[in-house]
Scaffold this active site. Structure first.
Site, PDB file in Angstrom:
ATOM      1  N   CYS A  85       1.168  -1.042   0.046  1.00 33.33           N
ATOM      2  CA  CYS A  85       0.102  -0.417   0.283  1.00 33.33           C
ATOM      3  C   CYS A  85       1.121   1.433  -0.372  1.00 33.33           C
ATOM      4  O   CYS A  85       2.044   1.148   0.834  1.00 33.33           O
ATOM      5  CB  CYS A  85      -1.013   0.161   1.668  1.00 33.33           C
ATOM      6  SG  CYS A  85      -1.958   1.575   1.863  1.00 33.33           S
TER       7      CYS A  85
HETATM    8  N1  MHO Z   1      -6.535  -1.652   3.147  1.00 34.38           N
HETATM    9  C1  MHO Z   1      -6.498  -0.131   2.878  1.00 34.38           C
HETATM   10  C2  MHO Z   1      -5.496  -0.284   1.610  1.00 34.38           C
HETATM   11  C3  MHO Z   1      -4.726   1.380   1.299  1.00 34.38           C
HETATM   12  S1  MHO Z   1      -4.420   1.149  -0.512  1.00 34.38           S
HETATM   13  C4  MHO Z   1      -4.329   2.225  -1.000  1.00 34.38           C
HETATM   14  C5  MHO Z   1      -7.924   0.392   2.012  1.00 34.38           C
HETATM   15  O1  MHO Z   1      -8.281   0.316   1.570  1.00 34.38           O
HETATM   16  O2  MHO Z   1      -7.892   1.501   3.404  1.00 34.38           O
HETATM   17  O3  MHO Z   1      -3.983   0.332  -1.524  1.00 34.38           O
END
Ligand code: MHO
Length: 212
Positions: free
Chosen positions: A16
């Protein structure tokens, strides 16, 4: 003071992209950061909702006289698990911008493999980089709307191009630490209220690491 110095680019995927945006943002020598999508098929326009075969990536503009590519590579390896299998979106990639970056990336990869680690990281030439949507740029800093407004950071382009935004996106989650913040705050031309506000966040979150 960062406008007229020679700078270089580095592009990494390490899960991420919010986390490395904060990690690198407050690292000495980092000038600006942007998050986006890299490494996928030509002719496809990736978005967060339709990312195709692209990875979430961080692209750095850095001052090589203050931080070296090898130091950035060490941070890359130390801040994600390059042995863990994820879908392509979150996979581990080093996208090099020149032959020296390629050689140093390969050297560090080989050092990991020599330790017997089953590294899944791929090293590829940097191709087209698509900026992520505005709400992903300096994501942690954007959770402090009043601070962004006070600093005049209104658009995605503001957030991408601002050195101050890069630094604060790290500091608001404690990255860089309080000593570094105190020694740097005057250079960032922050007013007293902003310094006070950010200080309490650095103190609160320092040492807690990054999460997504
Ligand atoms: N678990 C996170 C990931 C965001 S990331 C920019 C969410 O979806 O809030 O991939």
């Amino acid at each position: 003071h960062y406008l007229n110095i020679p700078s270089e680019k580095a592009t990494f995927s390490m899960g991420c992209f919010w986390a490395p945006d904060s990690l690198f943002g407050s690292t000495p020598g980092i000038i600006t950061t942007r998050v986006g999508y890299a490494g996928g098929s030509e002719g496809f326009i990736p978005t967060y909702r339709n990312i195709g075969d692209y990875t979430e990536a961080i692209q750095l503009q850095y001052d090589p006289n203050t931080v070296t590519y090898l130091e950035l590579l060490k941070m890359f390896w130390d801040h994600h698990d390059p042995t863990a299998k994820f879908k392509k979106q979150y996979s581990s990639f080093i996208y090099y911008h020149n032959d020296q970056q390629k050689a140093e990336a390969e050297q560090t990869l080989n050092e990991k493999k020599a330790k017997g680690l089953d590294i899944l990281t791929k090293i590829e030439p940097a191709g087209q980089f698509f900026n992520a949507e505005d709400y992903h740029q300096k994501y942690r800093l954007q959770q402090h709307k009043n601070l962004c407004n006070d600093l005049g950071l209104k658009t995605g382009e503001d957030l991408i191009n601002s050195h101050v935004a890069a630094r604060l996106n790290g500091y608001v989650v404690g990255q860089g630490g309080i000593d570094q913040f105190d020694s740097e705050a005057s250079k960032l031309k922050l007013d007293e209220a902003a310094i006070k506000y950010i200080r309490q966040l650095v103190i609160k979150y320092e040492g807690q690491g990054l999460h997504c």
